[in-house]
Write a protein that holds these residues in place. Structure first.
Motif, mmCIF file in Angstrom:
data_model
loop_
_atom_site.group_PDB
_atom_site.id
_atom_site.type_symbol
_atom_site.label_atom_id
_atom_site.label_comp_id
_atom_site.label_asym_id
_atom_site.label_seq_id
_atom_site.Cartn_x
_atom_site.Cartn_y
_atom_site.Cartn_z
ATOM 1 N N ASP A 106 95.376 11.678 31.323
ATOM 2 C CA ASP A 106 96.207 10.640 31.948
ATOM 3 C C ASP A 106 97.673 10.987 31.756
ATOM 4 O O ASP A 106 98.239 10.807 30.686
ATOM 5 N N VAL A 107 98.296 11.475 32.828
ATOM 6 C CA VAL A 107 99.689 11.921 32.758
ATOM 7 C C VAL A 107 100.639 10.750 32.517
ATOM 8 O O VAL A 107 101.717 10.918 31.951
ATOM 9 N N SER A 108 100.245 9.542 32.929
ATOM 10 C CA SER A 108 101.119 8.380 32.747
ATOM 11 C C SER A 108 101.322 8.051 31.266
ATOM 12 O O SER A 108 102.236 7.311 30.904
ATOM 13 N N ASP A 109 100.484 8.619 30.392
ATOM 14 C CA ASP A 109 100.639 8.418 28.942
ATOM 15 C C ASP A 109 101.570 9.438 28.304
ATOM 16 O O ASP A 109 101.832 9.364 27.093
ATOM 17 N N VAL A 110 102.076 10.379 29.089
ATOM 18 C CA VAL A 110 102.976 11.402 28.556
ATOM 19 C C VAL A 110 104.290 10.744 28.119
ATOM 20 O O VAL A 110 104.912 10.012 28.888
ATOM 21 N N SER A 111 104.694 10.975 26.869
ATOM 22 C CA SER A 111 105.961 10.403 26.385
ATOM 23 C C SER A 111 107.110 11.346 26.747
ATOM 24 O O SER A 111 106.929 12.560 26.821
ATOM 25 N N TYR A 112 108.296 10.758 26.960
ATOM 26 C CA TYR A 112 109.445 11.573 27.363
ATOM 27 C C TYR A 112 110.739 10.894 26.936
ATOM 28 O O TYR A 112 110.775 9.701 26.603
ATOM 29 N N SER A 113 111.806 11.668 26.938
ATOM 30 C CA SER A 113 113.144 11.134 26.681
ATOM 31 C C SER A 113 114.122 11.828 27.623
ATOM 32 O O SER A 113 113.945 12.993 27.980
ATOM 33 N N ILE A 114 115.148 11.067 28.029
ATOM 34 C CA ILE A 114 116.142 11.582 28.974
ATOM 35 C C ILE A 114 117.498 11.610 28.283
ATOM 36 O O ILE A 114 117.854 10.671 27.562
ATOM 37 N N SER A 115 118.251 12.683 28.486
ATOM 38 C CA SER A 115 119.591 12.776 27.898
ATOM 39 C C SER A 115 120.499 11.729 28.535
ATOM 40 O O SER A 115 120.250 11.262 29.658
ATOM 41 N N GLY A 118 121.666 12.182 31.932
ATOM 42 C CA GLY A 118 120.622 12.167 32.956
ATOM 43 C C GLY A 118 120.267 13.532 33.525
ATOM 44 O O GLY A 118 119.558 13.625 34.518
ATOM 45 N N LYS A 119 120.730 14.592 32.864
ATOM 46 C CA LYS A 119 120.488 15.936 33.402
ATOM 47 C C LYS A 119 119.268 16.631 32.770
ATOM 48 O O LYS A 119 118.698 17.531 33.364
ATOM 49 N N THR A 120 118.904 16.205 31.565
ATOM 50 C CA THR A 120 117.818 16.867 30.837
ATOM 51 C C THR A 120 116.718 15.872 30.488
ATOM 52 O O THR A 120 117.006 14.748 30.070
ATOM 53 N N ILE A 121 115.489 16.285 30.678
ATOM 54 C CA ILE A 121 114.343 15.464 30.275
ATOM 55 C C ILE A 121 113.434 16.285 29.370
ATOM 56 O O ILE A 121 113.202 17.466 29.630
ATOM 57 N N THR A 122 112.979 15.667 28.297
ATOM 58 C CA THR A 122 112.064 16.316 27.351
ATOM 59 C C THR A 122 110.743 15.556 27.380
ATOM 60 O O THR A 122 110.725 14.336 27.210
ATOM 61 N N LEU A 123 109.645 16.268 27.625
ATOM 62 C CA LEU A 123 108.332 15.633 27.725
ATOM 63 C C LEU A 123 107.376 16.180 26.677
ATOM 64 O O LEU A 123 107.359 17.382 26.412
ATOM 65 N N GLU A 198 118.235 18.811 35.801
ATOM 66 C CA GLU A 198 118.679 20.200 35.795
ATOM 67 C C GLU A 198 117.919 21.027 34.750
ATOM 68 O O GLU A 198 117.799 22.243 34.883
ATOM 69 N N GLU A 199 117.433 20.352 33.728
ATOM 70 C CA GLU A 199 116.690 21.055 32.669
ATOM 71 C C GLU A 199 115.471 20.231 32.282
ATOM 72 O O GLU A 199 115.559 19.020 32.079
ATOM 73 N N VAL A 200 114.325 20.896 32.203
ATOM 74 C CA VAL A 200 113.070 20.229 31.804
ATOM 75 C C VAL A 200 112.516 20.961 30.586
ATOM 76 O O VAL A 200 112.281 22.160 30.625
ATOM 77 N N ILE A 201 112.348 20.208 29.500
ATOM 78 C CA ILE A 201 111.818 20.795 28.263
ATOM 79 C C ILE A 201 110.426 20.215 28.019
ATOM 80 O O ILE A 201 110.240 19.004 27.973
ATOM 81 N N ILE A 202 109.442 21.112 27.913
ATOM 82 C CA ILE A 202 108.058 20.693 27.661
ATOM 83 C C ILE A 202 107.705 21.030 26.217
ATOM 84 O O ILE A 202 107.883 22.146 25.768
ATOM 85 N N ARG A 203 107.208 20.031 25.509
ATOM 86 C CA ARG A 203 106.798 20.257 24.115
ATOM 87 C C ARG A 203 105.334 19.933 23.946
ATOM 88 O O ARG A 203 104.772 19.180 24.688
#
Length: 203
Positions: A106-115, A118-123, A198-203
């Protein structure tokens, strides 16, 4: 007497001019401060609205994905069942094909944060899981049945179930879940870039 008056007039006129200049400078400074504060408040509000808008967009995009199947692996094999009792013998040779589906439950359960800009998102993307392992076709390739030691349909199903579990274990050992997770990360990255990050960080 006239000279004294003219000196006094010059002095008072000069002081008035200095006062006017000071007042004007103070007024300009106050206006500049007010404009700067107003602009800062406006920018802060705009940034907050933009940030909240990004949050809503990400939530919406992730909710569309739900179960994300990122890999399908097809497999096939032939199994042989044999039964015997004394001189009575039976056998069945069955050919079957199966499909393993892997991805994120379930992708909707993926946690994330946005800088803040608003240019960078970390998932935080979870490991891939097996979403399904189904037999899509099966057929008896050859058989010989004895009424004394019959091979039942249930015998065939049980043998195929064992075979498909073994096939899945082999695939997991070969790293199919790692591949599925890597591909899921790529897909989610493309989703986020399409939203304007502009930047996507996957952890």
């Amino acid at each position: 007497m006239k000279e004294k008056k003219s000196k006094k007039a010059k002095k008072s006129g000069g002081s008035r001019l200095v006062t006017k200049v000071i007042l004007r400078v103070v007024t300009i400074v106050v206006i500049a401060i007010i404009l700067a504060v107003t602009a800062w408040i406006g920018l802060k509000k705009f940034t907050t609205v933009k940030y909240e808008s990004k949050l809503a967009l990400v939530d919406k995009q992730l909710s569309y994905c739900q179960e994300l199947v990122t890999a399908k692996y097809r497999y096939s094999d032939i199994i042989t069942l044999k039964k015997s009792a004394g001189w009575a013998k039976s056998y069945s040779i069955i050919k079957y094909k199966g499909v393993v589906r892997a991805g994120i439950t379930d992708v909707s359960d993926v946690s994330y944060s946005i800088s803040l800009d608003g240019k960078t998102i970390t998932l935080e993307v979870p490991p891939a899981e097996v979403l399904g392992n189904e037999i899509v076709s099966q057929s008896v390739f050859d058989e010989k049945q004895s009424i004394f030691v019959p091979i039942s349909t249930q015998d065939i199903f049980d043998e195929i179930d064992k075979a498909k579990v073994e096939a899945l274990e082999d695939m997991i050992a070969e790293g199919v879940l790692d591949e599925a997770r890597e591909y899921a990360a790529r897909i989610i990255t493309q989703f986020m870039l399409a939203l304007g990050f502009e930047e996507v960080i996957i952890r």
